[in-house]
Design a protein around this motif. Sequence first.
Motif, mmCIF file in Angstrom:
data_model
loop_
_atom_site.group_PDB
_atom_site.id
_atom_site.type_symbol
_atom_site.label_atom_id
_atom_site.label_comp_id
_atom_site.label_asym_id
_atom_site.label_seq_id
_atom_site.Cartn_x
_atom_site.Cartn_y
_atom_site.Cartn_z
ATOM 1 N N ALA A 111 39.764 -19.391 9.147
ATOM 2 C CA ALA A 111 38.335 -19.339 9.478
ATOM 3 C C ALA A 111 38.036 -20.184 10.709
ATOM 4 C CB ALA A 111 37.511 -19.821 8.289
ATOM 5 N N ALA A 112 38.626 -21.378 10.763
ATOM 6 C CA ALA A 112 38.413 -22.243 11.923
ATOM 7 C C ALA A 112 38.996 -21.618 13.181
ATOM 8 C CB ALA A 112 39.052 -23.612 11.670
ATOM 9 N N LEU A 113 40.166 -20.991 13.055
ATOM 10 C CA LEU A 113 40.822 -20.407 14.218
ATOM 11 C C LEU A 113 39.988 -19.277 14.814
ATOM 12 C CD1 LEU A 113 43.444 -20.608 15.872
ATOM 13 C CD2 LEU A 113 44.421 -18.871 14.367
ATOM 14 N N LEU A 114 39.476 -18.411 13.961
ATOM 15 C CA LEU A 114 38.658 -17.313 14.466
ATOM 16 C C LEU A 114 37.334 -17.824 15.044
ATOM 17 C CD1 LEU A 114 39.296 -14.543 11.801
ATOM 18 C CD2 LEU A 114 40.127 -14.647 14.131
ATOM 19 N N THR A 115 36.828 -18.924 14.488
ATOM 20 C CA THR A 115 35.623 -19.520 15.051
ATOM 21 C C THR A 115 35.898 -20.104 16.432
ATOM 22 O OG1 THR A 115 34.912 -20.079 12.819
ATOM 23 C CG2 THR A 115 33.763 -21.156 14.617
ATOM 24 N N VAL A 116 37.070 -20.726 16.583
ATOM 25 C CA VAL A 116 37.465 -21.263 17.886
ATOM 26 C C VAL A 116 37.559 -20.142 18.909
ATOM 27 C CG1 VAL A 116 39.404 -22.291 19.145
ATOM 28 C CG2 VAL A 116 38.596 -23.325 17.026
ATOM 29 N N ILE A 117 38.035 -18.973 18.476
ATOM 30 C CA ILE A 117 38.084 -17.825 19.383
ATOM 31 C C ILE A 117 36.678 -17.503 19.889
ATOM 32 C CG2 ILE A 117 38.483 -15.334 19.465
ATOM 33 C CD1 ILE A 117 40.896 -15.752 17.680
ATOM 34 N N GLY A 118 35.718 -17.488 18.961
ATOM 35 C CA GLY A 118 34.338 -17.243 19.369
ATOM 36 C C GLY A 118 33.820 -18.307 20.314
ATOM 37 N N TYR A 119 34.120 -19.584 20.007
ATOM 38 C CA TYR A 119 33.686 -20.686 20.872
ATOM 39 C C TYR A 119 34.293 -20.567 22.270
ATOM 40 C CZ TYR A 119 31.051 -24.163 18.214
ATOM 41 O OH TYR A 119 30.079 -24.847 17.548
ATOM 42 N N SER A 120 35.608 -20.289 22.306
ATOM 43 C CA SER A 120 36.307 -20.208 23.584
ATOM 44 C C SER A 120 35.703 -19.121 24.465
ATOM 45 C CB SER A 120 37.792 -19.932 23.341
ATOM 46 O OG SER A 120 38.484 -19.746 24.552
ATOM 47 N N VAL A 121 35.463 -17.962 23.868
ATOM 48 C CA VAL A 121 34.877 -16.868 24.648
ATOM 49 C C VAL A 121 33.449 -17.205 25.047
ATOM 50 C CG1 VAL A 121 34.272 -14.429 24.610
ATOM 51 C CG2 VAL A 121 36.387 -15.188 23.583
ATOM 52 N N ASN A 122 32.712 -17.912 24.184
ATOM 53 C CA ASN A 122 31.347 -18.324 24.535
ATOM 54 C C ASN A 122 31.320 -19.056 25.869
ATOM 55 O OD1 ASN A 122 30.249 -17.276 22.259
ATOM 56 N ND2 ASN A 122 29.814 -19.225 21.273
ATOM 57 N N ASP A 123 32.191 -20.059 25.994
ATOM 58 C CA ASP A 123 32.207 -20.860 27.215
ATOM 59 C C ASP A 123 32.598 -20.003 28.418
ATOM 60 O OD1 ASP A 123 31.367 -23.149 26.037
ATOM 61 O OD2 ASP A 123 33.341 -24.016 25.764
ATOM 62 N N SER A 124 33.625 -19.173 28.237
ATOM 63 C CA SER A 124 34.056 -18.322 29.355
ATOM 64 C C SER A 124 32.962 -17.347 29.754
ATOM 65 C CB SER A 124 35.330 -17.563 28.975
ATOM 66 O OG SER A 124 36.399 -18.448 28.704
ATOM 67 N N VAL A 125 32.253 -16.807 28.769
ATOM 68 C CA VAL A 125 31.188 -15.839 29.055
ATOM 69 C C VAL A 125 30.084 -16.486 29.883
ATOM 70 C CG1 VAL A 125 29.256 -14.634 27.959
ATOM 71 C CG2 VAL A 125 31.581 -14.226 27.170
ATOM 72 N N VAL A 126 29.732 -17.720 29.554
ATOM 73 C CA VAL A 126 28.662 -18.396 30.297
ATOM 74 C C VAL A 126 29.064 -18.566 31.765
ATOM 75 C CG1 VAL A 126 27.405 -20.567 30.541
ATOM 76 C CG2 VAL A 126 27.715 -19.561 28.279
#
Length: 748
Positions: free
Chosen positions: A640-655
Motif C-alpha cells: 500500500a505504501a509503495l503504490l502510494t509513493v508511486i502516486g506521490y512521485s508522479v504528483n511531483d513530476s506532473v507539477v
Amino acid sequence: MKRSPHLRGLFALAVVALSLYVALTVPVQLGLDLRGGTQIVLETRPTTAADAGAEATDRTVEVLRGRIDALGVAEPTIARSGDDRIVVELPGVQDPRRAADVIGRTARLTFHQVLGPATAADRAADPSPERPHEQVTADETGRFLRLQTAALTGKDVDKAAARFDPHSGAGWHVTVDFKGAGGQEWARLTGEAACRAPGDPGRRVAVVLDGRIISSPQVDPSVGCRSGIGGGATLITGSFDDEEARELALLINGGALPVPVETVEQRTVGPTLGARAIAASAWAAAIGTALTSLFIVAVYRVVGALAVLALACYGLVSYAALAALGATLTLPGLAGFVLAIGMAVDANVLVFERAREEYVARHRPTPRSSLTAGFRGAFSAIADSNVTTLIAAALLFFLASGPVRGFGVTLGIGVLASMFSALVVTRVLAEHAVARPGLRRRPRLTGIAHTGFVRARLDRSGPHLMRHPRRWLAVSAAALVLAGSGIVVRGLDLGVEFTGGRLVEYSTTAPVDPDRTRAALAEAGFPRAVVQSSGDRQFTVRTPGLGEARAAALTDAVTGLGVGAERIRDEAVGPSLGKELRRGAVIALAVALGAQLVYLAARFRWLLGSSAVAALAHDVVILVGVFAWLGKPVDGVFLAALLTVIGYSVNDSVVVFDRIRELGRRARGKPFARVADQALLQTLPRTVNTGTGAAFILTALAVLGGDTLRDFALALLVGLAVGTYSSMFTATPLAVELHRRTGKERRT
C-alpha cells in the motif's frame, strides 16, 4: 460571472451540511484490526464441474450465514470475494479454532443401516463395483463397518437441539425432528433394523457426519420388526459433552455445505491491539494535523488559516463518505485517511503559490484577482496530480485484498474530498476574505501579496540547476546501484501474506530477549521460527504453516518463558493464497507503471511521460532497497505504501512538467534546458512547502502510530524524500537529456 461565487458557496454549504448529518447519524464500521476479532478466508473446493463457480459459492455463503448466526456472534460479516472465496469476520471471537472448525465443516449428515463388520478386503475394495449400494466407514470406536447407502440425509431434518437428560443415562445428546417424508423413511429404516436379532450388527443404525460415524446405537428391543420408530423424531447419543452436543446441533441445523471449503487465511486481533491502534492513530492524526495547520498558517497567513478550516471540512466530508458507502475502516485505511490530509494541503499550496506568482511577477492589482488567477492556473496541475493518485487507489482496490484494499478505498475518497475542499471550500472562503476592506488595505496579511521565503531566496541566487543534467543522473544511478545491492545481498523479507505461514504477535509484562525466545521455541519443536522484537514488551513469531494444535503448542512454549505473554494477533495464510498475493503484487506494480505511462503520455508528450515513469521506477527500486537493507518486512501494508509513493512521485513530476508545458508555449524557440530550469525554480516553493506539510503528518504516524503504521510511515517518508528528489533531479534531467538526444533542442 457574479453568480459563480454564490453558486460555489451554496454548493459547499450543502455538501458540508449533508456530510455533518451523515456523520452524526450513520456510524462507520470498524475493521477487526481496530475492534478485535477473527477473520477467516475460505476457498471452495468443488469436486465436480457443476459445483464450480459463483453460484455454488453463493449457496455456501447462505449455509455459513446460518451457522454463524447460531454461534451467537454479534454483528458478523460474511461476503463472497470473487467466484471461489468467502470472507468471514467475527467481531469479538478470540478462539478461532472452534469458529474455523464449525464454519469449515462440510456437515454432510446421513443415516444408514449397518450391514456388518468390514474386512480388510472390504476396506481395500471400497467402493466395490459388486456392491454399489454399500460403503465402508469407521465407527466411533475405530472399527470399520459396512453400511447400506444412505436412506436419510440432512435435507430430511427439520431441526435439531442439544439436550441433557441426567435420569436416563444418555447425558448430553441431540434430538432430531424429521420433516415431510423423512419421518416415514426413519420408521422404515429402523423397522428393517429391528428385524435383526439383538446383538446383531445389522440391528444398529449409523449416524454419519462428514464421512465419520458419530453414533451407531442399536434399535431398542421394544421396537417391532417392520413397524420402526414413529413420531418423526429420534435422538443421537454418544460420548458428547455440552459443547460437542451444541456444535453437532448447530451443524445439523445449518445444513450441509454445497461444496467443501478450505481455510486459506485466518487473522485474529485482540481488542487490546485494536484499542491501542485507534488511540495511536487518533494521536497521530491530531498532532500531525495540528503541526501541518500551524505550518500552513505561518506560511500563508489569512488564506492559510482558511485552508485549515477547509481541511476540517475535508475530514468531515471524507468521514461522511466512508459512512454513507458502508466502507469498513481498517488500520491501513485510517492511515490513508490521515495521509490524504497531505493531498489536501498540496492542492492548497499549489493555488497559493500560483497566486503569489500572479501578484508579484505579473503585477496583478489585488490579492483577489491574483487568487482567482491562481485557482485557474493551478487547476490542470491539481487535476493531473490527483488523477494519478486515484489511479493508484483504484489499483489497490481492484488488485489488492483485505486491509490494503480498504486503504485504497479511503485514499480514493480522501483524494476526491481534498479536491472538493481545495477547489470549492477554500476558494469560497478565501475569495470572500480577501475582498474585505480591512485586508484590501493590508494586502500582505492575506499571505498572497508577497514573494515568500523560498521564492525570495531563489530570486537572489538564481541557480541554473539543469546546466549539467548528467551529473544529477549519475547521482540517481549511484543510488539505484546502492539500493539494488541491498535487494541482492540482503534479500527481501517477504511477509506472511506473500509466502504463506503463520504470524503470531505477543505482548508481555516483562522485557523479552529474542535469542532466548528463539532457543526456547527450537527446543519446543519450532526450529524454523523467526522471532522479531518490536519494542521491549512486544514481539512476533513467524513460522511456516501451522495447524491449530501446533499453534496452541507454540503459544504454550512462549507462555513458558515466564514473561506474561499474551497473544494479541494471529495471522495464518495458506501457501496457495501467498503465491497468489505475491503474483498479484507484481501485477499491481506492473499495471501501476503502465497506467501511469499511458495517462502521462496522453496528457504530455511521450518524452515527459517516459521520464516521469522512469523516475517513479527509480523511486520504487530505492524504497524496496532501503527496506531490504533495514531488514523490514515487505508485506501487504508495504505494498500500500509503495503504490502510494508511486502516486506521490508522479504528483511531483506532473507539477514540474505542467509548468514546463506552460512555459514552453509562451517561449517557443527557447532552449528546453532553460525552460526546464525555469519550471523547476518556479515550482520549488510548492515542492518545499507541500513536502514539509506531508512530513509532519508522516512523522506523527511514524512516532505515534504503533508498529504497523511505523513501517508504513517510514516507507512513505523515504518515498516522499526520494520522490521529491527524483521529480527535480531524475525526471527533469532525464527529460532534458532525451530531448537533446532526439535532436529537438529548439522545440519546446
